[in-house]
Design an enzyme around this catalytic site. Structure first.
Site, PDB file in Angstrom:
ATOM      1  N   GLY A  45       5.173  55.478  -8.813  1.00  0.00           N
ATOM      2  CA  GLY A  45       5.412  55.874  -7.292  1.00  0.00           C
ATOM      3  C   GLY A  45       4.040  56.382  -6.381  1.00  0.00           C
ATOM      4  N   ALA A 120      -7.291  51.628 -15.658  1.00  0.00           N
ATOM      5  CA  ALA A 120      -7.912  50.248 -16.090  1.00  0.00           C
ATOM      6  C   ALA A 120      -9.069  50.143 -15.269  1.00  0.00           C
ATOM      7  CB  ALA A 120      -6.696  49.196 -15.490  1.00  0.00           C
ATOM      8  N   GLY A 186      -4.936  65.659  12.353  1.00  0.00           N
ATOM      9  CA  GLY A 186      -4.554  64.151  12.235  1.00  0.00           C
ATOM     10  C   GLY A 186      -3.191  64.397  11.468  1.00  0.00           C
ATOM     11  N   TYR A 187      -2.543  63.364  11.079  1.00  0.00           N
ATOM     12  CA  TYR A 187      -1.158  63.351  10.453  1.00  0.00           C
ATOM     13  C   TYR A 187      -0.826  64.540   9.234  1.00  0.00           C
ATOM     14  CZ  TYR A 187      -0.777  58.176  11.093  1.00  0.00           C
ATOM     15  OH  TYR A 187      -0.807  56.882  11.732  1.00  0.00           O
ATOM     16  N   GLU A 207     -10.275  70.791  15.256  1.00  0.00           N
ATOM     17  CA  GLU A 207     -10.512  69.212  15.227  1.00  0.00           C
ATOM     18  C   GLU A 207     -11.731  68.917  16.106  1.00  0.00           C
ATOM     19  OE1 GLU A 207      -8.687  66.172  14.421  1.00  0.00           O
ATOM     20  OE2 GLU A 207     -10.384  65.298  15.620  1.00  0.00           O
ATOM     21  N   VAL A 273      -9.229  65.767   6.460  1.00  0.00           N
ATOM     22  CA  VAL A 273     -10.308  64.891   7.282  1.00  0.00           C
ATOM     23  C   VAL A 273     -10.301  63.296   7.088  1.00  0.00           C
ATOM     24  CG1 VAL A 273     -11.588  66.893   7.885  1.00  0.00           C
ATOM     25  CG2 VAL A 273     -12.224  65.456   6.076  1.00  0.00           C
ATOM     26  N   ALA A 323       1.928  53.632   3.546  1.00  0.00           N
ATOM     27  CA  ALA A 323       2.702  53.059   2.371  1.00  0.00           C
ATOM     28  C   ALA A 323       3.504  51.787   2.602  1.00  0.00           C
ATOM     29  CB  ALA A 323       3.860  54.233   1.852  1.00  0.00           C
ATOM     30  N   HIS A 447      26.059  55.258  23.126  1.00  0.00           N
ATOM     31  CA  HIS A 447      25.956  56.071  24.058  1.00  0.00           C
ATOM     32  C   HIS A 447      26.955  57.596  23.391  1.00  0.00           C
ATOM     33  CE1 HIS A 447      25.448  58.640  27.474  1.00  0.00           C
ATOM     34  NE2 HIS A 447      26.684  58.784  27.490  1.00  0.00           N
TER      35      HIS A 447
HETATM   36  P1  NAI Z   1      -6.545  61.430   9.823  1.00  0.00           P
HETATM   37  O1  NAI Z   1      -7.490  60.307   9.948  1.00  0.00           O
HETATM   38  O2  NAI Z   1      -4.990  61.134  10.261  1.00  0.00           O
HETATM   39  O3  NAI Z   1      -6.877  62.782  10.630  1.00  0.00           O
HETATM   40  C1  NAI Z   1      -8.183  63.467  10.004  1.00  0.00           C
HETATM   41  C2  NAI Z   1      -8.731  64.120  11.493  1.00  0.00           C
HETATM   42  O4  NAI Z   1      -9.617  64.951  10.965  1.00  0.00           O
HETATM   43  C3  NAI Z   1      -9.240  63.419  12.509  1.00  0.00           C
HETATM   44  O5  NAI Z   1      -8.707  63.810  13.637  1.00  0.00           O
HETATM   45  C4  NAI Z   1     -10.791  63.912  12.516  1.00  0.00           C
HETATM   46  O6  NAI Z   1     -11.189  63.667  13.945  1.00  0.00           O
HETATM   47  C5  NAI Z   1     -10.685  65.031  11.895  1.00  0.00           C
HETATM   48  N1  NAI Z   1     -11.942  65.409  11.248  1.00  0.00           N
HETATM   49  C6  NAI Z   1     -12.589  64.589  10.569  1.00  0.00           C
HETATM   50  N2  NAI Z   1     -13.708  65.616  10.173  1.00  0.00           N
HETATM   51  C7  NAI Z   1     -13.749  66.722  10.686  1.00  0.00           C
HETATM   52  C8  NAI Z   1     -14.267  67.895  10.661  1.00  0.00           C
HETATM   53  N3  NAI Z   1     -15.522  68.257  10.114  1.00  0.00           N
HETATM   54  N4  NAI Z   1     -13.828  68.964  11.354  1.00  0.00           N
HETATM   55  C9  NAI Z   1     -12.819  68.895  12.373  1.00  0.00           C
HETATM   56  N5  NAI Z   1     -12.205  67.826  12.376  1.00  0.00           N
HETATM   57  C10 NAI Z   1     -12.543  66.806  11.583  1.00  0.00           C
HETATM   58  O7  NAI Z   1      -6.396  61.824   8.528  1.00  0.00           O
HETATM   59  P2  NAI Z   1      -5.367  62.692   7.402  1.00  0.00           P
HETATM   60  O8  NAI Z   1      -4.439  63.517   8.409  1.00  0.00           O
HETATM   61  O9  NAI Z   1      -6.113  63.289   6.424  1.00  0.00           O
HETATM   62  O10 NAI Z   1      -4.382  61.692   6.754  1.00  0.00           O
HETATM   63  C11 NAI Z   1      -5.017  60.588   5.958  1.00  0.00           C
HETATM   64  C12 NAI Z   1      -4.272  59.524   6.147  1.00  0.00           C
HETATM   65  O11 NAI Z   1      -3.077  59.586   5.304  1.00  0.00           O
HETATM   66  C13 NAI Z   1      -3.689  59.068   7.445  1.00  0.00           C
HETATM   67  O12 NAI Z   1      -4.645  58.295   8.351  1.00  0.00           O
HETATM   68  C14 NAI Z   1      -2.454  58.282   7.195  1.00  0.00           C
HETATM   69  O13 NAI Z   1      -2.758  57.065   7.048  1.00  0.00           O
HETATM   70  C15 NAI Z   1      -2.006  58.868   5.776  1.00  0.00           C
HETATM   71  N6  NAI Z   1      -0.909  59.394   6.137  1.00  0.00           N
HETATM   72  C16 NAI Z   1       0.079  59.215   6.507  1.00  0.00           C
HETATM   73  C17 NAI Z   1       1.186  59.941   6.782  1.00  0.00           C
HETATM   74  C18 NAI Z   1       2.408  59.569   7.675  1.00  0.00           C
HETATM   75  O14 NAI Z   1       2.581  58.255   7.734  1.00  0.00           O
HETATM   76  N7  NAI Z   1       3.181  60.278   8.135  1.00  0.00           N
HETATM   77  C19 NAI Z   1       1.371  61.532   6.336  1.00  0.00           C
HETATM   78  C20 NAI Z   1      -0.010  61.797   5.864  1.00  0.00           C
HETATM   79  C21 NAI Z   1      -1.061  60.900   5.730  1.00  0.00           C
END
Ligand code: NAI
Length: 470
Positions: A45, A120, A186-187, A207, A273, A323, A447
């Site tokens: 998974g 692997a 971020g996310y 941020e 980050v 994913a 609706h």
């Molecule tokens: P992210 O790329 O979404 O956000 C990271 C944030 O950290 C950015 O806004 C960046 O500007 C900031 N940042 C970087 N360095 C920093 C610093 N030194 N000080 C302060 N801020 C800083 O990355 P995140 O949230 O770690 O997620 C990683 C990935 O995992 C996502 O891009 C996504 O692809 C995946 N993910 C998807 C989810 C979903 O589909 N709901 C949920 C969680 C993760």
């Protein structure tokens, strides 16, 4: 051959059993390809099921419940403050993970997909060394690399390891800190920040960029930010982290913002980050496979690497690291391997931030169009005029449709509001099918439902949404 070594042969070896790898393996097996998965965890998974999407959604569901109960007083319904049994909550979250991982294992067994627990490393383009398993080498005709990504860390000089937790640590839910600093808006930072805020932590976000959730259009993030401002102690954007130190009072964090120095103590610090592709220690150097400057494996439309019989999918093969994009690529690679004429040729990949309200978008964003100097027409519909949103007591939200000004083709859709992540699927289908804004506007939507906001935003593209102010 070294005595005691066990070599097995398979037509297809899939390295990594996440939503990219296991989907590829199952589809290949369904198409008659003899398939084997190697994953270093006994639970199939991947990060998504074990320590990412699924456990975080289980906790977000609980956070939502707590929030909704708290807000029910607006409707004349009063509940006492929640009593949180962290042990029970943790076991419930784990039971969700175990159920789904167990389900994937059963599906593998029913298809006759052989699963090996081990690590692997490619030895060349025909075999992989397996570490930590009873099988020491697997010879393959084709291979799919689906090794995913790992949490990005900040330099030890800035954030010593013992000072912080990452998303995996936060999802373990060891305890509920009185105060939590989230580094990275971020996310992950926002989803987990909301979980901990609902459970009672005083959450602060810092941020680096000038806004949180920088990947989506600013107007879409606005309703979420307004809510977060009430739930979180503070959101510092444009903030530069200067360093963290573990003290007897907690973690002392220094950061600067607009030239001003800040110092604050937090019980816990969560670093979120970003993530980096797992392309190291998998033996790429023993093959012709190349990675680009961001660490992603270069692939073609069929997800083939520089080695014709080796494919790469998911987080190792490029953005977005999501994913469902990995799963789609897995289907493509499996079909190519089974001799079908398949290619990864998608017009829209949905992105969803599962906060409350959720933010979801797909296709072209308004900011991307602006950056590219591309002309667009935009239709917006605020949820304040949606009967369903008002009836749920959640009128904060926005739906927007971005269309080509000449053809009216839908190029992108963005939604912020309750269950936006479920609503966005209609928009992805519209873009994939080459639908126009008229198609969305002329489709009868139920609706009262929040999906009507997509219809009304499409009507707005032509300036005549029934429930919008003229
Ligand atoms: P992210 O790329 O979404 O956000 C990271 C944030 O950290 C950015 O806004 C960046 O500007 C900031 N940042 C970087 N360095 C920093 C610093 N030194 N000080 C302060 N801020 C800083 O990355 P995140 O949230 O770690 O997620 C990683 C990935 O995992 C996502 O891009 C996504 O692809 C995946 N993910 C998807 C989810 C979903 O589909 N709901 C949920 C969680 C993760």
């Amino acid at each position: 051959m070294v005595v005691g070594e066990l070599t097995e042969e398979t037509q297809l070896l899939v390295i990594g059993g996440g939503p990219g790898g296991y989907v590829a393996a199952f589809h290949a097996a369904d198409l008659g390809v003899q398939t084997m998965i190697v994953d270093d965890s006994p639970l199939l998974g991947g990060v998504c099921l074990r320590e990412g999407c699924i456990p975080s959604k289980a906790l977000l569901h609980v956070a939502h419940l707590i929030e909704s109960a708290g807000e029910a007083s607006h409707f004349g319904i009063g509940f006492n403050a929640p009593k949180i049994d962290v042990d029970k909550l943790r076991s419930w979250k784990q039971s969700v993970v175990d159920k789904l991982c167990g389900g994937v294992k059963t599906l593998a067994g029913k298809r006759g997909v052989r699963v090996i627990t081990g690590r692997a490393t490619l030895e060349n383009n025909k075999s992989a060394r397996i570490h930590g398993a009873e099988v020491s080498r697997v010879k393959f005709k084709q291979c799919i690399i689906a090794t995913g990504s790992s949490i990005k860390r900040l330099p030890e000089s800035l954030v010593p390891k013992d000072c912080c937790i990452d998303s995996t640590g936060a999802l373990e839910l060891k305890d509920i800190p009185k105060s939590l600093l989230v580094i990275g808006g971020g996310y992950i930072g926002l989803e987990l920040g909301q979980v901990y805020a609902a459970l009672g932590s005083k959450v602060t976000v810092i941020e680096a960029l000038d806004r949180i959730l920088a990947g989506c259009d600013e107007d879409l993030a606005r309703p979420l930010i307004a809510r977060l401002k009430k739930q979180f102690a503070a959101i510092h954007t444009g903030a530069k982290l200067e360093g963290c130190t573990q003290t007897s009072r907690g973690v002392e964090v220094k950061f600067s913002k607009g030239g001003e120095a800040h110092k604050e103590v937090f019980e816990k610090v969560l670093v979120s980050v970003g993530r980096s592709p797992n392309t190291r220690d998998i033996g790429l150097e023993n093959t012709q496979i190349k990675v680009n400057d961001r660490g992603f494996i270069a692939v073609d439309a069929q997800r083939r690497t520089a080695e014709k019989n080796i494919f790469a999918i998911g987080d190792v093969a490029g953005d977005p690291m999501l994913a469902h994009k990995a799963s789609r690529e897995g289907i493509v690679a499996a079909e190519v391997i089974a001799g079908k004429n398949s290619a990864y040729d998608v017009r829209a990949v949905p992105a969803v931030v599962y906060t409350s309200p959720e933010v979801a978008w797909c296709g072209l964003t308004e900011s991307e169009a602006k950056q590219a100097g591309k002309e667009i027409k935009v239709g917006k519909f605020g949820w304040g005029a949606s009967g369903r949103a008002i009836a749920m007591g959640r009128p904060e939200g926005l739906t927007k449709v971005i269309a080509d000004p000449k053809t009216n083709r839908v190029l992108g859709v963005g939604i912020c509001g309750e269950h936006a992540g479920d609503l966005i699927a209609e928009a992805v289908l519209a873009i994939e099918m080459g639908a126009t804004a008229e198609d969305l506007a002329m489709t009868i939507h139920p609706h009262p439902a929040t999906s009507e906001t997509i219809m009304e935003a499409a009507e707005s593209v032509f300036g005549h949404a029934i429930h919008a102010m003229k």
